[in-house]
Design an enzyme around this catalytic site. Structure first.
Site, PDB file in Angstrom:
ATOM      1  CG  HIS A 167     -53.445  28.715 -42.662  1.00 41.81           C
ATOM      2  ND1 HIS A 167     -52.692  29.332 -43.631  1.00 41.81           N
ATOM      3  CD2 HIS A 167     -52.618  28.572 -41.592  1.00 41.81           C
ATOM      4  CE1 HIS A 167     -51.479  29.589 -43.157  1.00 41.81           C
ATOM      5  NE2 HIS A 167     -51.389  29.122 -41.936  1.00 41.81           N
ATOM      6  CB  SER A 179     -47.363  30.681 -45.077  1.00 38.40           C
ATOM      7  OG  SER A 179     -48.706  30.548 -44.705  1.00 38.40           O
ATOM      8  CE  LYS A 238     -42.996  35.323 -39.186  1.00 39.90           C
ATOM      9  NZ  LYS A 238     -43.829  34.417 -38.411  1.00 39.90           N
ATOM     10  NE  ARG A 277     -47.308  23.114 -40.287  1.00 40.38           N
ATOM     11  CZ  ARG A 277     -46.910  24.341 -40.576  1.00 40.38           C
ATOM     12  NH1 ARG A 277     -47.067  24.793 -41.789  1.00 40.38           N
ATOM     13  NH2 ARG A 277     -46.352  25.111 -39.676  1.00 40.38           N
TER      14      ARG A 277
HETATM   15  P1  ADP Z   1     -47.120  31.441 -37.571  1.00 39.69           P
HETATM   16  O1  ADP Z   1     -46.227  32.483 -38.168  1.00 39.69           O
HETATM   17  O2  ADP Z   1     -47.737  31.836 -36.270  1.00 39.69           O
HETATM   18  O3  ADP Z   1     -46.571  30.040 -37.544  1.00 39.69           O
HETATM   19  P2  ADP Z   1     -48.761  30.554 -39.775  1.00 39.69           P
HETATM   20  O4  ADP Z   1     -49.693  31.402 -40.550  1.00 39.69           O
HETATM   21  O5  ADP Z   1     -47.584  29.993 -40.488  1.00 39.69           O
HETATM   22  O6  ADP Z   1     -48.358  31.451 -38.546  1.00 39.69           O
HETATM   23  O7  ADP Z   1     -49.529  29.335 -39.102  1.00 39.69           O
HETATM   24  C1  ADP Z   1     -50.619  29.560 -38.238  1.00 39.69           C
HETATM   25  C2  ADP Z   1     -51.078  28.243 -37.660  1.00 39.69           C
HETATM   26  O8  ADP Z   1     -51.581  27.417 -38.705  1.00 39.69           O
HETATM   27  C3  ADP Z   1     -50.001  27.419 -36.955  1.00 39.69           C
HETATM   28  O9  ADP Z   1     -50.558  26.818 -35.812  1.00 39.69           O
HETATM   29  C4  ADP Z   1     -49.637  26.361 -37.947  1.00 39.69           C
HETATM   30  O10 ADP Z   1     -49.178  25.181 -37.316  1.00 39.69           O
HETATM   31  C5  ADP Z   1     -50.988  26.131 -38.614  1.00 39.69           C
HETATM   32  N1  ADP Z   1     -50.830  25.581 -39.944  1.00 39.69           N
HETATM   33  C6  ADP Z   1     -50.160  26.122 -40.969  1.00 39.69           C
HETATM   34  N2  ADP Z   1     -50.194  25.316 -42.048  1.00 39.69           N
HETATM   35  C7  ADP Z   1     -50.915  24.239 -41.680  1.00 39.69           C
HETATM   36  C8  ADP Z   1     -51.294  23.027 -42.347  1.00 39.69           C
HETATM   37  N3  ADP Z   1     -50.906  22.773 -43.581  1.00 39.69           N
HETATM   38  N4  ADP Z   1     -52.027  22.108 -41.666  1.00 39.69           N
HETATM   39  C9  ADP Z   1     -52.382  22.375 -40.384  1.00 39.69           C
HETATM   40  N5  ADP Z   1     -52.045  23.476 -39.700  1.00 39.69           N
HETATM   41  C10 ADP Z   1     -51.323  24.401 -40.335  1.00 39.69           C
END
Ligand code: ADP
Length: 157
Positions: free
Chosen positions: A18, A129, A42, A91
């Protein structure tokens, strides 16, 4: 008009993937609001307060990054704070399939709200995450995937 983007997510917890995305997007916008979407259906591992606290810690030194949270639709939140853009990361192909539909919906609901996608760097494309939570729940070491201040805080250091 300042270019403001919302980076919405669960951030349960924030990872170095992130952080990398926000850093790479900063040259594109005047301000990025990293915002936790509160979804009561969630179940999260970490409380909203904790997730917000970690986001504040990670981004406190950059005045171009703000932290927030919202209930309800991301598009309505973006509109309420004057943001014309959403930021999301891609990703892999399953991210793309999911994000494509959401961004098309947000363009309609958000009346022209544009989603800007950045492809993750190879070094971060395996980090999510979800994986980090599994490692933590299994008693493994999540340090390689977490911003240092978040790792320290999780471990009471
Ligand atoms: P959500 O529950 O909305 O998917 P996340 O916190 O998991 O929320 O992810 C938020 C955003 O960050 C998403 O667009 C996801 O694709 C992006 N993201 C998460 N991990 C990575 C990563 N390792 N590299 C690039 N983008 C990421």
């Amino acid at each position: 008009m300042p270019k403001i983007a919302v980076f919405p997510g669960s951030f349960d917890p924030i990872t170095i993937g992130h952080v990398d995305l926000v850093e790479r997007a900063l040259p594109l916008f005047d301000k990025i609001i990293v915002a936790v979407g509160v979804n009561n259906q969630k179940h999260t591992l970490y409380s909203l307060e904790k997730r917000l606290h970690w986001l504040e810690e990670v981004f406190h030194s950059d005045p171009r990054v703000e932290v927030g949270y919202f209930n309800g639709l991301t598009a309505h939140y973006a509109h309420s704070i004057g943001a014309g853009y959403l930021l999301r990361g891609l990703r892999n192909a399953s991210d793309f399939d999911y994000e494509k539909t959401i961004s098309q919906l947000n363009h309609i609901v958000g009346e022209g709200l544009e989603t800007i996608f950045l492809i993750s760097q190879p070094a971060y494309s395996h980090i999510s995450s979800t994986i980090v939570r599994e490692i933590i729940k299994g008693g493994g070491n999540a340090e390689p995937f977490l911003p240092p201040e978040v790792f320290r805080s999780m471990n009471g250091k």
